[in-house]
Design an enzyme around this catalytic site. Structure first.
Site, short mmCIF file in Angstrom:
data_model
loop_
_atom_site.label_atom_id
_atom_site.label_comp_id
_atom_site.label_asym_id
_atom_site.label_seq_id
_atom_site.Cartn_x
_atom_site.Cartn_y
_atom_site.Cartn_z
N SER A 14 55.34 -46.04 -4.75
CA SER A 14 56.85 -45.19 -4.41
C SER A 14 57.30 -45.19 -5.80
CB SER A 14 57.48 -46.06 -3.19
OG SER A 14 58.52 -45.12 -2.95
N HIS A 42 54.20 -44.72 4.60
CA HIS A 42 54.58 -45.11 3.23
C HIS A 42 54.17 -46.13 2.57
CE1 HIS A 42 56.39 -43.55 -0.48
NE2 HIS A 42 57.34 -44.62 -0.52
N ASP A 97 52.71 -40.19 6.03
CA ASP A 97 54.14 -40.61 5.07
C ASP A 97 55.37 -39.62 5.80
OD1 ASP A 97 55.80 -41.48 3.23
OD2 ASP A 97 54.27 -41.93 2.00
#
Length: 302
Positions: free
Chosen positions: A172, A282, A254
């Site tokens: 991320s 995610h 995601d």
């Protein structure tokens, strides 16, 4: 229906029996795999909790290493089903060291499943808490730059002995941190893996990527996320950032960083390779740890 079944000859009824046997066998294997995965989850989580409790004995906010097992306590491979697994060839790899960098709101603890499996493969993974994350107690309000936020990672690379290299894995917004590290210490990094991460281009802000998604990251984060680091424009050069091989792992289910945005990242800043995990949200280290581990092992051997 009952009469028809009663009238079937022995020869006719055998395939039905075999079919039921196959179904039962498949069901048992599925149940066994689920139980084994749950066992891994409980064991690894127990280790993560134990590490967290031990860390509370120390004062200060220094980043600490979290490992999935120790020399005196190693997990048996819960996915082997009692069968010998194909050997992983690590003789010719450039490095066995992986540095796992968490994303916004998380800490080193989120990699506990990945650490366990990588160690079982004979690798040397470590996970770091970035400043103000995990068990680092720094007030996120005083973190004013990406340099401040990524300091534990940069310090680790700075202290790495001359000639040694590591593979960076960022999740991320952790992609911004490893991008910054690539610019600072390219000669100490063998490869960089962006796991549904902010693989930014020169002059781009990490926040620009997530701003396209209608979601308030801070409201779902485990820890408050410092905004200054992800609002900062990165200065990345071909000679440093561009000299290290990059790989991108797409998560196809995601809802935080959508597949469309991930595709855009890949188009605008092409990596050396792209991998895709079907059915992953995610956080593939939670939802698809086996698939993520398989990809990491493949990249290590490239």
């Amino acid at each position: 229906m009952g009469n028809a079944m009663d009238c079937m000859s022995r020869k006719d009824s055998r395939p039905s029996s075999v079919s039921r046997s196959k179904r039962n066998s498949k069901s048992q294997r599925k149940t066994s795999a689920t139980a084994e995965d749950e066992q891994l989850h409980r064991q690894a989580l127990a280790m993560a909790i134990q590490q967290h409790q031990l860390s509370q004995r120390f004062e200060g906010s220094m980043s600490r290493r979290i490992t999935g097992s120790t020399s005196s306590r190693r997990l048996a491979d819960p996915f082997s089903n009692g069968k010998q697994q194909a050997p992983i060839v690590l003789d010719n790899v450039e490095t066995k060291k992986l540095v796992l960098v968490h994303g916004e709101g998380f800490g080193a603890w989120c990699w506990y499943k990945t650490i366990t499996m990588l160690e079982e493969a004979g690798l040397e993974p470590i996970a770091l808490d970035l400043t103000g994350s995990g068990i680092d107690t720094t007030d996120t309000n005083i973190i004013t730059s990406l340099e401040d936020y990524a300091k534990p990672l940069i310090n680790y690379l700075h202290n790495l002995p001359e000639g040694e290299k590591v593979i960076l894995v960022g999740h991320s917004c952790g992609g911004a941190s490893i991008s910054y590290a690539l610019e600072c210490y390219p000669k100490k990094i063998s490869k960089a893996v962006f796991v549904c991460a902010t693989m930014v281009a020169d002059g781009q802000k990490p926040f620009d990527i997530f701003a396209e998604e209608d979601i308030a990251l801070a409201t779902v984060a485990m820890r408050p996320t410092p905004l200054a680091p992800i609002m900062e424009k990165l200065s990345l050069s071909p000679g440093n950032y561009g000299s290290v091989r990059r790989y991108f792992v797409q998560t196809l289910d995601d809802r935080m960083l959508s597949p469309d945005v991930q595709e855009k990242l890949v188009r605008e800043n092409p990596p050396h390779g792209v991998y895709k995990i079907k059915g992953s949200d995610h956080c593939p280290f939670f939802s698809k740890p086996l698939s993520l581990n398989k990809i990491l092992l493949e990249i290590i051997q490239l």
